[in-house]
Motif scaffolding. Structure first.
Motif, PDB file in Angstrom:
ATOM      1  N   SER A 254      -6.605  24.797 -21.324  1.00 23.20           N
ATOM      2  CA  SER A 254      -7.329  25.233 -22.108  1.00 23.20           C
ATOM      3  C   SER A 254      -8.932  25.797 -21.567  1.00 23.20           C
ATOM      4  N   THR A 255      -9.524  24.309 -20.280  1.00 19.39           N
ATOM      5  CA  THR A 255     -10.089  24.648 -18.940  1.00 19.39           C
ATOM      6  C   THR A 255     -10.255  25.816 -19.090  1.00 19.39           C
ATOM      7  N   VAL A 256      -9.157  26.803 -17.790  1.00 20.47           N
ATOM      8  CA  VAL A 256      -8.616  27.835 -17.487  1.00 20.47           C
ATOM      9  C   VAL A 256      -8.924  29.215 -18.474  1.00 20.47           C
ATOM     10  N   PHE A 505      -6.599  27.541 -32.130  1.00 19.57           N
ATOM     11  CA  PHE A 505      -6.981  26.216 -30.605  1.00 19.57           C
ATOM     12  C   PHE A 505      -6.858  25.187 -31.230  1.00 19.57           C
ATOM     13  N   GLY A 506      -7.435  24.312 -31.339  1.00 15.13           N
ATOM     14  CA  GLY A 506      -7.352  23.312 -32.047  1.00 15.13           C
ATOM     15  C   GLY A 506      -6.229  22.256 -32.573  1.00 15.13           C
ATOM     16  N   PHE A 511      -3.066  18.848 -30.034  1.00 17.54           N
ATOM     17  CA  PHE A 511      -1.506  18.379 -31.354  1.00 17.54           C
ATOM     18  C   PHE A 511      -0.168  19.042 -30.388  1.00 17.54           C
ATOM     19  N   SER A 512      -0.619  19.376 -29.515  1.00 19.27           N
ATOM     20  CA  SER A 512       0.917  20.190 -28.887  1.00 19.27           C
ATOM     21  C   SER A 512       1.754  19.676 -28.323  1.00 19.27           C
ATOM     22  N   LEU A 562     -15.227  22.098 -28.253  1.00 18.98           N
ATOM     23  CA  LEU A 562     -13.333  21.982 -28.863  1.00 18.98           C
ATOM     24  C   LEU A 562     -13.051  20.989 -27.594  1.00 18.98           C
ATOM     25  N   LYS A 563     -13.371  21.523 -26.187  1.00  9.85           N
ATOM     26  CA  LYS A 563     -11.727  21.240 -25.093  1.00  9.85           C
ATOM     27  C   LYS A 563     -12.972  20.007 -24.812  1.00  9.85           C
ATOM     28  N   PHE A 564     -13.617  19.416 -25.130  1.00 13.24           N
ATOM     29  CA  PHE A 564     -14.694  18.397 -24.841  1.00 13.24           C
ATOM     30  C   PHE A 564     -14.068  17.301 -25.645  1.00 13.24           C
ATOM     31  N   VAL A 565     -14.061  17.970 -26.266  1.00 16.81           N
ATOM     32  CA  VAL A 565     -13.753  16.911 -27.782  1.00 16.81           C
ATOM     33  C   VAL A 565     -12.208  16.339 -27.817  1.00 16.81           C
ATOM     34  N   MET A 566     -11.579  17.425 -27.047  1.00 13.24           N
ATOM     35  CA  MET A 566      -9.767  17.657 -26.999  1.00 13.24           C
ATOM     36  C   MET A 566     -10.022  16.395 -25.063  1.00 13.24           C
ATOM     37  N   ALA A 567     -10.872  16.406 -24.451  1.00 11.76           N
ATOM     38  CA  ALA A 567     -10.638  15.534 -23.339  1.00 11.76           C
ATOM     39  C   ALA A 567     -11.119  14.704 -24.071  1.00 11.76           C
ATOM     40  N   PHE A 568     -11.965  13.835 -24.422  1.00 16.93           N
ATOM     41  CA  PHE A 568     -12.409  12.561 -25.116  1.00 16.93           C
ATOM     42  C   PHE A 568     -11.004  12.315 -25.743  1.00 16.93           C
ATOM     43  N   ALA A 569     -10.252  12.946 -27.002  1.00 31.22           N
ATOM     44  CA  ALA A 569      -8.989  12.596 -27.901  1.00 31.22           C
ATOM     45  C   ALA A 569      -7.831  12.051 -27.469  1.00 31.22           C
TER      46      ALA A 569
END
Length: 615
Positions: A254-256, A505-506, A511-512, A562-569
């Motif tokens: 997601s970052t790249v 994307f979310g 969750f993938s 959303l990427k930062f939320v993902m990193a936290f989640a």
């Protein structure tokens, strides 16, 4: 030396209609005469210096029932001067990109006095729209024939006409020949190929082209996730420890892709010239209301509205309403879990094929309810944001996006987070994710593409039948085109399209790792989405005005958030590993405590033995 547009003549022997103006049926004659005169007047007299004529028959008579349709165009010279006014950026002969200037026109690549294709049709229509929107009142205090429609010096006439319902709509005409070519290269061939983004940009403008560019880029970016997800799904389904590697790849991926997209987007918009375009000064929205005052920036007289009143509306009304909607969404989620429990209990009792199918029913119902709630909330959010009375369109859009994103994010993902981090039920999480993702994709394709296309095709048949029943001998091509297009739906922008990609994307990034096939379904959906969206743009909606833009706007910051939320989640360690590490730490502390107690006991014995020896 800069050419003055005031020296232009409004006469054009070969009139090419580019834009259509539709007035209300009961518009007064004096209003029509005043508006058309202001449009053709020279710039030095406060006019737009464009070309305009009513939609007429070959013999000069007006079409019955269409007396309020007007065609607007401009001479080639007027369009070139307009290109300089709006700040279009073009490629020079030395391959550099510079703002177009009429005085140095010969230094630009592909320019020739007899080359009328130097400006794309989309750019020409954008120039006409800009000139119409900048048609301002001078000494008029009201619109002729409508005393209640007040004017003041500097007020946009077109915006006042829209606000008062005198002007129904302004829309750009399709170019039939160019549209046929674009349709063939875009979706007329059943083969996997890159989209003709440059051709899309020339016909629809940069905003539409960037959306399709991002859709294409995101689809290709999903391919590695899909290829990695298939073996994970087939060979390592129950080994959740291996999904930690997949989750880590998700975060890196997601970052790249977001960073690479920013570079790819900058390359495209530089080539198109919009990366270097200066931002136009924003005018007040047509729906903005307030008391007459002085704008401290422009010094012009225009409506002003207290920011304190706006903040009170936001925090005392809009914010509580959004919180209430979020609370309602969470209650619906709990009802869904009750249905899941009931379906599971029924299956355990009967153990039949029917009960096995019934396990998916609650998730399907919940997915449909989510879509209904999202769409209903969207209307409420639009009403509230409009009621907040934002002065600028950008401010309105930002507040609307924030409201819609917060609700959609909670509505779509709350149940998945609850299952993952509260219930710890991976089977239910896989089932819910798969059902929500697939059901939402099917519903979106039906509601956004198939249904509008069917309705528009049905409507077109009725209009053509009515026109041919008039038994006119004249060529109806232009009349037919305008009549059909004015009844088409209006494309409301890329908001819903980007929102759909954001939610996708979310699903994939968050969750993938639990359901690896999420990326596979996303790729399949996006491939069909490219074709269905292309069909909508070419066959269902009126042609939208081009809007020069340098990026996908606020959605690019949103995706980073959303990427930062993902990193936290996503935990750094899986739950079972966390428990094992905690147990090791506990055992180490216990062992250390026992060792300390043993040392203390031995020390006490030594002290006691020493005291006995002394005595």
């Amino acid at each position: 030396m800069k050419q003055s547009s005031s020296s232009l003549d409004t006469f054009e022997p070969h009139f090419k209609p580019l834009v259509v103006i539709e007035l209300a049926k009961d518009t007064k004659e004096e209003t029509k005469e005043w508006l058309t005169q202001r449009i053709v007047d020279k710039k030095k007299n406060g006019g737009a210096q464009l070309l305009i004529k009513p939609l007429v028959k070959e013999n000069g008579g007006k079409m019955d029932g269409n007396q309020n349709l007007y065609l607007v165009g401009a001479s080639p010279l007027r369009l070139l001067l307009g290109a300089e006014t709006v700040g279009l950026v073009k490629e020079c002969n030395d391959n550099s990109m510079r703002s177009f200037a009429y005085s140095s026109r010969n230094t630009f690549k592909d320019f020739a006095e007899d080359n009328h294709d130097f400006l794309t049709v989309a750019e020409c229509q954008y120039i006409i729209k800009h000139e119409l929107e900048n048609l301002r009142a001078r000494d008029e205090r009201m619109i002729p024939g409508y005393p209640q429609a007040k004017l003041y010096p500097g007020k946009s006439i077109i915006r006042r006409l829209l606000t008062n319902g005198i002007l129904v709509q302004i829309f750009p005409l399709h170019d039939s020949e160019e549209l046929k070519k674009l349709r063939y290269t875009w979706y007329g061939q059943l083969k996997i190929t890159f989209q003709p983004l440059d051709e899309i940009r020339c016909y629809f403008g940069e905003t539409i082209a960037l959306y399709f560019g991002f859709l294409e880029y995101f689809t290709f970016a999903l391919v590695p996730m899909a290829l990695i997800g298939i073996p994970y799904y087939v060979f390592a389904w129950e080994d959740y420890d291996k999904y930690v590697m997949f989750a880590s790849f998700n975060l890196l991926w997601s970052t790249v892709i977001l960073e690479v997209w920013k570079r790819y987007c900058a390359t495209m918009t530089y080539r198109w010239g919009t990366l270097l375009m200066k931002r136009q000064f924003e005018e007040p929205r047509p729906g903005f209301r307030g008391v007459l005052g002085i704008n401290p920036v422009t010094g012009r007289e225009e409506p002003v509205y207290s920011s304190i009143k706006r903040q009170m509306r936001i925090y005392l009304v809009s914010l509580p309403f959004v919180c209430l909607c979020l609370y309602f969404s969470l209650n619906v989620m709990m009802i869904y879990f009750e249905l899941e429990t009931w379906a599971l209990d029924f299956h355990e009792e009967s153990e039949s094929y029917f009960s096995n199918l019934l396990l998916f029913v609650p998730s399907i119902i919940y997915a449909i309810v989510i879509e209904i709630m999202n769409r209903a909330y969207r209307y409420a959010a639009e009403f509230l944001t409009s009621w907040e009375n934002h002065r600028l369109e950008s401010s309105y859009q930002n507040h609307l996006i924030l409201k819609v994103l917060v609700f959609n994010f909670l509505n779509c993902f709350a149940s998945l987070f609850y299952i993952a981090f509260v219930l710890f039920d991976m089977r239910l999480l896989r089932q819910s994710l798969a059902t929500l993702l697939i059901t939402s994709q099917i519903l979106n394709q039906c509601v956004e593409a198939l249904l509008p296309y069917w309705l528009q095709k049905r409507h077109n048949k009725k209009v053509k039948k009515r026109m041919y029943s008039l038994k006119m001998d004249t060529d109806l091509s232009l009349f037919e085109q305008v009549t059909l297009e004015k009844e088409m739906g209006t494309y409301l922008g890329t908001f819903d399209d980007y929102l759909e990609l954001f939610l996708q994307f979310g699903y994939v990034s968050l969750f993938s790792c639990v359901y690896p096939l999420a990326a596979v379904f996303a790729v399949l959906n996006n491939v069909t989405e490219m074709y269905s969206d292309a069909l909508k743009m070419c066959r269902v909606f009126k042609r939208p005005f081009a809007e020069p833009t340098a990026n996908i706007g606020v959605w690019q910051h949103v995706l980073l958030a959303l990427k930062f939320v993902m990193a936290f989640a996503i935990p750094d360690k899986p739950r079972d590993i966390q428990i094992k590490l905690a147990r090791l730490e506990f055992e180490s502390l216990e062992a250390l405590k026992k060792q300390q107690m043993k040392l203390a006991a031995e020390s006490l014995k030594e002290e006691t033995r020493g005291e006995k020896t002394t005595n």
